[in-house]
Design a protein around this motif. Structure first.
Motif, short mmCIF file in Angstrom:
data_model
loop_
_atom_site.label_atom_id
_atom_site.label_comp_id
_atom_site.label_asym_id
_atom_site.label_seq_id
_atom_site.Cartn_x
_atom_site.Cartn_y
_atom_site.Cartn_z
N UNK A 128 0.81 -1.23 0.00
CA UNK A 128 0.00 0.00 0.00
C UNK A 128 0.84 1.26 0.00
N UNK A 129 2.04 1.20 0.56
CA UNK A 129 2.94 2.36 0.53
C UNK A 129 3.34 2.68 -0.90
N UNK A 130 3.63 1.65 -1.68
CA UNK A 130 3.98 1.84 -3.09
C UNK A 130 2.81 2.34 -3.90
N UNK A 131 1.63 1.78 -3.67
CA UNK A 131 0.43 2.21 -4.39
C UNK A 131 0.12 3.67 -4.07
N UNK A 132 0.32 4.06 -2.81
CA UNK A 132 0.04 5.44 -2.39
C UNK A 132 1.17 6.41 -2.77
N UNK A 133 2.24 5.87 -3.39
CA UNK A 133 3.41 6.67 -3.79
C UNK A 133 3.99 7.44 -2.60
N UNK A 134 4.15 6.72 -1.51
CA UNK A 134 4.74 7.30 -0.32
C UNK A 134 6.15 7.80 -0.62
N UNK A 135 6.53 8.89 -0.01
CA UNK A 135 7.87 9.44 -0.17
C UNK A 135 8.91 8.35 0.09
N UNK A 136 9.83 8.15 -0.87
CA UNK A 136 10.75 7.03 -0.80
C UNK A 136 11.71 7.13 0.38
N UNK A 137 12.22 8.34 0.65
CA UNK A 137 13.15 8.52 1.77
C UNK A 137 12.46 8.22 3.08
N UNK A 138 11.22 8.66 3.23
CA UNK A 138 10.45 8.41 4.44
C UNK A 138 10.15 6.92 4.58
N UNK A 139 9.82 6.29 3.45
CA UNK A 139 9.55 4.86 3.46
C UNK A 139 10.79 4.08 3.92
N UNK A 140 11.95 4.44 3.37
CA UNK A 140 13.20 3.75 3.75
C UNK A 140 13.52 3.97 5.22
N UNK A 141 13.28 5.18 5.71
CA UNK A 141 13.57 5.49 7.11
C UNK A 141 12.69 4.65 8.05
N UNK A 142 11.38 4.68 7.84
CA UNK A 142 10.46 3.95 8.71
C UNK A 142 10.67 2.43 8.60
N UNK A 143 10.90 1.96 7.38
CA UNK A 143 11.11 0.53 7.18
C UNK A 143 12.38 0.06 7.88
N UNK A 144 13.46 0.82 7.71
CA UNK A 144 14.73 0.45 8.35
C UNK A 144 14.62 0.50 9.86
N UNK A 145 13.89 1.49 10.38
CA UNK A 145 13.72 1.61 11.83
C UNK A 145 12.95 0.42 12.39
N UNK A 146 11.82 0.09 11.76
CA UNK A 146 11.02 -1.05 12.23
C UNK A 146 11.76 -2.36 12.09
N UNK A 147 12.38 -2.57 10.92
CA UNK A 147 13.14 -3.81 10.70
C UNK A 147 14.34 -3.87 11.64
N UNK A 148 14.96 -2.71 11.88
CA UNK A 148 16.13 -2.66 12.76
C UNK A 148 15.82 -3.09 14.17
N UNK A 149 14.69 -2.63 14.69
CA UNK A 149 14.29 -3.00 16.05
C UNK A 149 14.11 -4.52 16.14
N UNK A 150 13.41 -5.08 15.17
CA UNK A 150 13.13 -6.52 15.17
C UNK A 150 14.42 -7.33 15.04
N UNK A 151 15.28 -6.92 14.11
CA UNK A 151 16.54 -7.63 13.87
C UNK A 151 17.45 -7.56 15.10
N UNK A 152 17.55 -6.39 15.72
CA UNK A 152 18.39 -6.23 16.90
C UNK A 152 17.89 -7.09 18.05
N UNK A 153 16.59 -7.11 18.28
CA UNK A 153 16.01 -7.93 19.35
C UNK A 153 16.38 -9.40 19.15
N UNK A 154 16.19 -9.91 17.91
CA UNK A 154 16.46 -11.31 17.64
C UNK A 154 17.95 -11.63 17.74
N UNK A 155 18.78 -10.74 17.20
CA UNK A 155 20.23 -10.99 17.22
C UNK A 155 20.77 -10.98 18.64
N UNK A 156 20.34 -10.01 19.44
CA UNK A 156 20.82 -9.94 20.82
C UNK A 156 20.29 -11.10 21.65
N UNK A 157 19.07 -11.54 21.32
CA UNK A 157 18.52 -12.71 22.01
C UNK A 157 19.42 -13.92 21.76
#
Length: 199
Positions: A128-157
């Motif tokens: 839906x972000x792509x369909x809505x033509x969401x700002x690419x820089x904002x998309x990358x920022x939010x995606x990296x932040x959310x993915x980063x939290x999840x990845x860090x939690x799992x890796x540190x676990x």
């Protein structure tokens, strides 16, 4: 179960950082692939000194971002009708698209962050972000932040549980389930809080 965990840990170790990147790319795109079986063993291998924890985390986040960008650009260039028509070949149904669009409309651009923390939604929230033509820089920022939290939690676990190899082998599935429950509760609280603010 123990032999399966051994195989996964050895696979992550053999494939290295590119393997982490590639498997997290798959997890973030159309192919349902559990990130838990990648990042927890990567953290465990980092504890053993066979991997660098920072590089493993960076590889995981970059893989997640590239997979999300694939979905974003597919939606941007191919459109909603194409995705619904051919999505069934990739385990993607029209009802799934409707759920993603509803989630995106309710929570706006921040949904690309919060959606990364919810199982199943994380694979498709980029559409839906792509369909809505969401700002690419904002998309990358939010995606990296959310993915980063999840990845860090799992890796540190995986890293901190690495002191007890048998614990990981015996309880990895329960650890994963517990993490998913905790994240789901956090997101549910966030949605409830947003609704309260809108009243």
């Amino acid at each position: 179960m123990s032999s399966i965990i051994d195989f996964i840990v050895n696979l992550v170790g053999d494939l290295g950082y590119f393997g982490i990147f590639f498997m997290m790319f798959l997890e973030s795109s159309f192919i349902p692939f559990p990130s838990e079986v990648v990042m927890i063993p990567a953290g465990y291998l980092a504890h053993k000194g066979e991997m660098n924890l920072f590089l493993a985390i960076v590889s995981g986040v970059l893989g997640s971002l590239v997979g999300a960008l694939l979905n974003y650009f597919l939606a941007l260039f191919l459109g909603r009708a194409f995705l619904i028509r051919y999505g069934r070949y990739f385990f993607f149904k029209e009802e799934t698209m409707q759920k993603m669009e509803s989630f995106f409309k309710k929570h706006g651009h921040i949904s690309t962050f919060s959606g990364r923390l919810i199982p199943v939604i994380r694979q498709y929230i980029s559409l839906p972000a792509g369909i809505a033509k969401m700002n690419l820089a904002l998309f990358c920022f939010y995606t990296s932040l959310g993915a980063g939290i999840w990845v860090v939690i799992l890796a540190f676990l995986g890293y901190f549980l690495g002191q007890n190899e048998e614990l990981i082998k015996e309880y990895l599935h329960l650890i994963t389930l517990g993490l998913l429950v905790c994240i789901t509760l956090l997101v549910a609280f966030y949605v409830w809080w947003q609704k309260r603010r809108a009243i």
